[in-house]
Design a protein around this motif. Structure first.
Motif, short mmCIF file in Angstrom:
data_model
loop_
_atom_site.label_atom_id
_atom_site.label_comp_id
_atom_site.label_asym_id
_atom_site.label_seq_id
_atom_site.Cartn_x
_atom_site.Cartn_y
_atom_site.Cartn_z
N GLY A 81 0.82 -1.21 0.00
CA GLY A 81 0.00 0.00 0.00
C GLY A 81 0.85 1.25 0.00
N ARG A 82 0.19 2.40 0.29
CA ARG A 82 0.94 3.64 0.29
C ARG A 82 1.86 3.74 1.49
NH1 ARG A 82 -3.86 7.82 0.04
NH2 ARG A 82 -4.59 6.27 1.55
N THR A 83 1.48 3.12 2.62
CA THR A 83 2.29 3.14 3.84
C THR A 83 2.37 1.73 4.38
OG1 THR A 83 0.42 3.49 5.32
CG2 THR A 83 1.44 5.46 4.35
N TYR A 84 3.23 1.55 5.40
CA TYR A 84 3.40 0.23 6.01
C TYR A 84 2.08 -0.25 6.60
CZ TYR A 84 5.16 -3.53 8.95
OH TYR A 84 5.38 -4.74 9.53
N ASP A 85 1.31 0.68 7.22
CA ASP A 85 0.05 0.29 7.87
C ASP A 85 -0.94 -0.27 6.87
OD1 ASP A 85 1.09 1.06 10.26
OD2 ASP A 85 0.11 3.04 10.27
N GLU A 86 -0.83 0.14 5.61
CA GLU A 86 -1.76 -0.31 4.59
C GLU A 86 -1.24 -1.52 3.81
OE1 GLU A 86 -2.25 3.07 2.12
OE2 GLU A 86 -3.49 4.19 3.54
N SER A 87 -0.06 -2.01 4.23
CA SER A 87 0.60 -3.08 3.48
C SER A 87 0.67 -4.38 4.27
CB SER A 87 2.03 -2.66 3.08
OG SER A 87 2.01 -1.43 2.40
N GLU A 88 0.85 -5.47 3.55
CA GLU A 88 0.95 -6.80 4.17
C GLU A 88 2.23 -7.47 3.70
OE1 GLU A 88 -1.39 -11.10 4.09
OE2 GLU A 88 -2.48 -9.25 3.59
#
Length: 772
Positions: free
Chosen positions: A11-18
């Motif tokens: 995603g755009r940031t770590y929080d939005e990524s897996e």
């Protein structure tokens, strides 16, 4: 190479990524380890469990807890067999018709094992195995063994993750030429400190296995353990020899009878087995003088001690696996790469470099050396009468396609995987069958490709079917053999053999059907005549013709043609070299030693050696350049403030020329010039004599005569080193100070060989072949 497909989410940031991690290749949970032990020049009748008269308790305990095969076959020579063990393809299919040093420019003979014939470790490393090789390799083209590479046929280029050993055919057990992974290294200790190569590689095997197991205990390993034993030099500490004092005084004729009797008692040969007929090359023991018997018995005592010492190192590795709790689930195979070796000749040798240089062995000198044989001063080999005994009950020996050259002991043990133990198996198997057997035991399919290279079909047949079925019909029913145009074929219990006189060229006239197909072949019904004692070609001409035709069919399938019985001419065959031909070679200190095949050739030609150096106080000393070993070579060095040159004539005599003046301080070019003054006398083992002149700059400061030089080779075990005498020092003068590195500032050493060389191909061929 494209990145592995990502299965997470970005995603755009770590929080939005897996995050997602690529899967690590892992073997199955209960995958067995594999330990493949390959000995060298050990005959069918050498191990204790095969009736031998040397003790091999650790191999014997493997047999007691596993299976012995009495019908295992090799190619009759080392590199070809080892290529079969690694690939599961025939030696000609591997381009390894013989050793790399006698390669020719044909597909079956060029010594370049194609990457289409993947090595077993290349498969296993992709299946989650640790892969280690230790000891003898001898599977690279000879021109690629130097630091210039290429490295794609070195162990690390063919699937092994770690390597420690020697790349060539043989090496000194006390001062070996060692390679660690992809670079040369010095032995960790000296002979005086108790160093021995077989002990070293056994400990390295333990270290390699332990290093990985302590980090990832569940990861299985494939370890290819290949001591230089029992190839020459037969070298072993004295305490291992003492045990056998007097044990071989009965001689090789009686030894054969004793070994056969034991073999029958142990059941490793059929009860009706007869000794093969008298070997026409071997003198009867009773015809020898008392001194000859005493010396030759001692040489066999050394070999027996060497073999038991090697068995002891195998035992160390097995004991370590016991400590780790890994022994029960380790598939262990022990074998020899060919029959016992006759390279010691009829009288044995205290230094094979005498033989290679056509220098006759002297019985009195050898008797004087007898008490020190087996130690670091000699490169000894027993006489071929003991070779014949070691191959009991078969005919002949290594290099030939009779069973004496191509039938070897084979023991397999896997306690968790095989219920049967202490039993004999009689099915025909061959070195090409090892790979498919291992893969079946590990439940791994042969890959269709390795690193993007499509794979050729494996030509061997798994013999795992025989583990629990002693009477199962054999599945490998046809196998061809060829070595230097000696030929044989096995088919359904019959064996046809066509011997050939080594070094006799095959001519156009020989290509007629009568000479190559019909004439000279022998026939043995080995299902009934285990030892090839009775040639029945006259009684079964139809069977013989059937097998001859079958041999030609197999030869056509596996790149065996063109048949090549040449010896000297085959050595002279033009082949790739490391670098372009040149007259000037420049060497720098501190680098790796240069293997013999890649080093400058100075013998029998005018040449000069120039060293550019700087000394500060007149106290600097040491070796500027050295090539060879204690068995012969030359060295240019500084000692006691003077430039010196020494020529070591095959370990028999050292001729030294010393400068008349001290070496000047500061920058100076020192030079040695060698001018030939006579002819090569190869028949008497004498290279061209010459005058040596020493120079500081343009000023001549010394002159001397070298009455006899090495005619053919400086030796097999060291090579050339700059700035030091890397191992096994050339000269007695500084041997106790080896490597005697130069203490001043050495810029470079330049060797000029613009003088014409004299090469004797027949003698050079003998030298190369003994490295198998």
């Amino acid at each position: 190479m494209a990145n592995q497909e990502f299965h997470g989410r970005i995603g755009r940031t770590y929080d939005e990524s897996e995050p997602w991690w690529p899967d690590q290749a892992r073997a199955s949970e209960d995958a067995p380890n594999v330990l493949l032990i390959t000995l060298d020049d050990v005959g069918f009748g050498h191990w204790g469990c095969y009736g031998g008269i040397a003790d091999t308790p650790n191999i014997d305990r493997l047999a007691e807890n596993g299976l012995q095969y009495n019908n295992f076959h090799t190619t009759a020579i080392c590199s070809p067999t080892r290529s079969c063990l690694m690939t599961g393809r025939n030696h000609h299919s591997n381009g390894m018709a013989s050793i790399a040093e006698v390669s020719t420019g044909f597909p079956g003979y060029n010594a370049h094992i194609p990457h289409e014939n993947g090595f077993l470790p290349e498969t296993l490393v992709e299946e989650g195995y640790s892969t280690y090789a230790l000891g003898k390799w001898h599977l690279t083209p000879s021109e690629t063994n130097s630091a210039a590479g290429p490295y794609d046929q070195w162990p690390l280029g063919r699937g092994f993750e770690r390597y420690y050993g020697f790349l060539g055919g043989d090496t000194d057990q006390y001062t070996p030429s060692l390679v660690h992974d992809n670079h040369q290294v010095d032995p960790p200790t000296t002979p005086e400190e108790g160093y021995h190569l077989t002990e070293d590689i056994a400990q390295r095997a333990i270290d390699f296995i332990g290093d990985a197991k302590q980090v990832d205990p569940d990861k299985p390993f494939f370890t290819y353990f290949c001591p230089g034993a029992c190839h020459a030099p037969h070298q072993v500490p004295e305490e291992w020899i003492e045990k056998y004092e007097g044990e071989f005084d009965m001689g090789w004729d009686e030894a054969r009878e004793q070994i056969l009797e034991r073999q029958k008692e142990l059941g490793v040969v059929p009860e009706n087995t007869e000794l093969s007929p008298q070997n026409e090359d071997v003198r009867a023991w009773d015809s020898l003088s008392d001194d000859e018997q005493r010396l030759y018995a001692r040489m066999m005592e050394i070999f027996a001690g060497f073999l038991e010492h090697t068995d002891h190192q195998i035992g160390k590795v097995l004991d370590y696996l016991e400590e780790l709790g890994e022994r029960e689930n380790t598939l262990v195979m022990v074998l020899s790469d060919n029959g016992a070796s006759a390279e010691g000749g009829p009288n044995g040798s205290v230094d094979e470099n005498h033989f290679f240089n056509n220098v006759e062995e002297d019985l009195e000198e050898n008797l004087e050396a007898m008490d020190d044989l087996g130690g670091p001063e000699y490169f000894n080999h027993y006489p071929w009468g003991w070779t014949w005994a070691g191959n009991t009950p078969f005919r002949r020996w290594k290099r030939e396609t009779y069973r004496g050259g191509a039938s070897d002991p084979f023991v397999l043990s896997w306690p968790e995987g095989i219920e049967a133990s202490g039993e004999i198996r009689e099915q025909f198997i061959h070195a090409i069958d090892v790979v498919p057997t291992v893969l079946e035991c590990l439940d791994i399919d042969a890959p269709d490709e390795i690193k993007g290279v499509p794979q050729s079909p494996i030509e061997g047949t798994s013999f795992a079917y025989s583990f629990e079925e002693p009477d199962a019909p054999e599945r490998h029913t046809t196998q061809y053999f060829e070595m230097f145009a000696t030929r044989a074929i096995y088919h359904d219990g019959w064996r046809a053999v066509h011997p050939w006189e080594f070094n006799k060229p095959i001519t156009t006239e020989d290509l007629s059907a009568t000479s190559l197909e019909d004439s000279g072949w022998e026939l043995y019904h080995v299902a009934e005549d285990f030892s090839e004692a009775h040639d029945v070609s006259d009684e079964h001409p139809e069977k013989l013709l059937e097998l001859i035709q079958l041999w030609w069919t197999e030869a056509g399938k596996h790149d065996v043609l063109p048949l090549d019985g040449r010896g000297t001419q085959r050595f002279a065959e033009e082949r790739p070299e490391p670098g372009r031909p040149r007259d000037t070679y420049v060497y720098y200190p501190g680098g790796q030693p240069i293997p013999e095949n890649a080093a400058v050739k100075v013998l029998n030609r005018d040449h000069s050696i120039t060293a550019d150096l700087t000394t500060a106080d007149g106290e600097d000393e040491g070796v500027l350049i050295a090539n060879g070993s204690r068995s012969g070579g030359y060295s240019l060095y500084v000692m006691d403030g003077q430039l010196r040159y020494v020529h070591n004539y095959v370990g028999k005599e050292e001729y030294e020329v010393i400068a008349d003046e001290p070496l000047p301080e500061g920058e100076v070019s020192v030079r040695m010039e060698f001018e030939t003054t006579g002819d090569l006398d190869l028949e008497n083992g004498e290279g061209r004599p010459g005058t040596v002149r020493l120079y500081y700059g343009d000023e001549q400061v010394g002159e001397g005569e070298i009455p006899v030089t090495i005619p053919i080779t400086t030796g097999l075990t060291a090579g050339l080193s700059c700035g030091r005498d890397a191992t096994n020092a050339v000269s007695d003068v500084y041997r106790d100070r080896a490597p005697f590195a130069f203490t001043g500032d050495l810029d470079r050493v330049t060797v000029d060989v613009s003088g014409d060389a004299v090469v004797h191909h027949e003698a050079e061929m003998d030298r190369i072949m003994a490295r198998e």
